[in-house]
Enzyme design. Sequence first.
Site, mmCIF file in Angstrom:
data_model
loop_
_atom_site.group_PDB
_atom_site.id
_atom_site.type_symbol
_atom_site.label_atom_id
_atom_site.label_comp_id
_atom_site.label_asym_id
_atom_site.label_seq_id
_atom_site.Cartn_x
_atom_site.Cartn_y
_atom_site.Cartn_z
ATOM 1 N N GLU B 66 0.826 -1.202 0.000
ATOM 2 C CA GLU B 66 0.000 0.000 0.000
ATOM 3 C C GLU B 66 0.864 1.257 0.000
ATOM 4 O O GLU B 66 0.524 2.251 -0.632
ATOM 5 C CB GLU B 66 -0.947 0.019 1.214
ATOM 6 C CG GLU B 66 -2.142 -0.905 1.084
ATOM 7 C CD GLU B 66 -1.761 -2.388 1.219
ATOM 8 O OE1 GLU B 66 -0.659 -2.696 1.709
ATOM 9 O OE2 GLU B 66 -2.592 -3.228 0.829
ATOM 10 N N HIS B 135 -10.563 -5.800 8.958
ATOM 11 C CA HIS B 135 -11.144 -5.548 7.634
ATOM 12 C C HIS B 135 -12.495 -4.846 7.746
ATOM 13 O O HIS B 135 -13.299 -4.908 6.828
ATOM 14 C CB HIS B 135 -11.342 -6.866 6.874
ATOM 15 C CG HIS B 135 -10.088 -7.630 6.602
ATOM 16 N ND1 HIS B 135 -9.411 -8.315 7.585
ATOM 17 C CD2 HIS B 135 -9.369 -7.813 5.450
ATOM 18 C CE1 HIS B 135 -8.357 -8.904 7.069
ATOM 19 N NE2 HIS B 135 -8.288 -8.610 5.771
#
Lengths: 437, 334
Positions: B66, B135
């Site tokens: 990321e 998540h």
Amino acid sequence: MPTEVIMPKVDMDMAKGKIMSWHIAEGERVSKGDPLFDIETDKAAMEVEAPADGILYHTAPEGMEIPIGTPCAWLYAEGEDVGEQPAPFAGQGAHTVQPEQAAVTDEDDTTSPEHALASVDAVAGEATDKVRATPRARSLASGAGLNLADLIGTGPRGRVQAQDVENEIALRDTRPAPPQTPVAFRAETGALAVTRSKGGTGTPIVMIHGFASNAMSWGQIEAHVKHRPIIRIDLPGHGKSPKLRIDSFADLVREMRRAFDDLNLETAHLVGHSLGGAISIALADTRAKRLSSLTLLAPAGLGPDINGNAVTGICRATRTESLAPWLRALVANEDLVTDSYARLAMEGREDANLRAAQTRLADALFPDGVQAFDLRAALQRIDLPTRILWGKQDAIIPWQHALRAPGHMALHLFDGIGHMAHIECPDAVGKIIKSVV
Amino acid sequence: MHTKTDLRELSYAEAIREAMDIAMAQDERVILMGEDIGVYGGAFGVTGDLIEKYGMDRVMDTPISELGGAGVAVGAAMTGLRPIFEFQFSDFATLGMEQIVNQAAKIRYMLGGAVSVPVVMRFPSGSGTGAAAQHSQSLEAWTAHVPGLKVVQPATPADAKGLLLAALEDPDPVMIYEHKILYKMKGHVPEGHYTTPIGKAAVMREGKDLTIVATAIMVHKALDAAETLATEGIDAEVIDLRTIRPMDRDTVLASVRKTGRLVCVYEAVKTLGVGAEVSAMVAESDAFDYLDAPIIRLGGAECPIPYNPELEKAVVPQVPDILEAARNLAKGRI
């Protein structure tokens, strides 16, 4: 270290307790468990015991409200140095809650925001006498020129909310303009009004009515004792008597004694109701030789308690609607006070100067809703045949005051009767008086 | 004028894809970047088959880094492209924070306005999918705390499209938090190119008794609650905040001045969340004088999102929670 005497929590909803009286004077020794002081809460009065042995110092003044859990006095050990009061009483002002105390946080409480708010407010609310009001209520009240302290808050814990202010504004807008400032009392002079029945022989009966009443109130009793001459005296500022300037109970008794002396009676039976009962006790104390008997109906003067709201309410009433509820407080069976009765009573009070005179008299005799004169000692001195009659549902003066009578006096206590036995049960009262006269 | 039956409906995910499609067709500088967005079509299928239409040069799968992906996107924006970077889960953006906070948000300021960073970043976020603690988070307040960034949370398909197209026109970095549960939600979406203004809230339902300021999926829960409240005689106004930085102060304050009561509902952890900012904004403003009750925040519990589906529901505000708070407020019980 002195031991703190803590204001205890004696019921669930209690936030503060009021110190009614200390059993022990400052500087005196107490033992653990001794009754130390009396407190009064919203719901109850109770005695609190000493938490330890010691010598009592720095007591909170009687009448002071102390938040629960905070000290109201300290107990010192023998020989311990008694210096300054260790801490101020938490009831003494708005500055005693420390800011950090109020800064309760409740960050992990996601399900009940009320809970978090309540805990903050409970702490902040205890020792401050600031008015609780929402911002909107404050701005509305300020815009309308209303004092928040005069409003009744219907929100949680008495918080004033916008609706409360709006209701007050609506009420103010529909309410007729208040009467101009109460009519100033204009003092009059002259002799008190005395009226006499026709006929009757033997020892006369002198009747003294109660506060805010008049000589006409004896009508139903008189039917039972027609065989004796009946003499009624109107109190100053009542009935047909002039509105004399009366500044104290002593002034009142002086005027009534003068009226009694002017009757020039060899002897008389004296009957008095309420304030008239108190005056009768005072007359009996100084004119015993000219009295044959004493009949007291719910007499005043035997204790401090009196329904101050009713006294004020009756004095203030300028129309039937505002007078009637207070008249109903006088009796146990409200049905006795019919609309037409209330209207007649109001007609008798139409003279604004009469109302002003009675308001002034009430302020002198019953300041702050307390009987400011005490005739208990005078009652003990009375050596006449005496009967005390009282309704056990009296909402004006508690009938228990009758229990202060000395043993030689007769007590007649009526169930289901209020402050006006001579009107509520005239036959029973009439028979008792007849048996005496 | 369209009648209601004429209105075309798309899902929230389709609306986002349509926005990207329109932008890419109109402007060659627009490119897509992110993990699994190419051949796979995106973890939530949002990019779909755009790779078929625009090819691998404009729809680029990035490695599982990321920090690297976000860095490439920021660099691309500085050099004149209009990248849309997708963090597969907003939780993974924690790994790209250096690029978001220290680079994207600062570069225009630190270079004296010589260069801007017109990057758009998409953050699939929120709970309700059974994806557990790593998540399912709602971390929008993290980026909303940083000057230099704009942060939006579309709650409807129409706003998902309009805000994405507005973000592409914005010269500065725009963070778009998309609630994963909303992806399948359908709603009317206008055809063609249009924008939803950034920094402007939407009054979703007018009311006079209390204001509910909500974000993302909570907007729909608030609207559900408002329908029930209406049957009880409580008239709730529901505001979809839409943008959390810069926040639409005027719309919120005007509503609070009208109703005098405020509930903030958001899925993120309650403490230091968007509702805290809304509450403080009201408390500091002239609208304070109109408050007739304490402000209530309904936010997520102070814990990680649990895996157990019942617990997962229990830790974020639900319709009954909003109902209870609104009733307490409207009836002056708190």
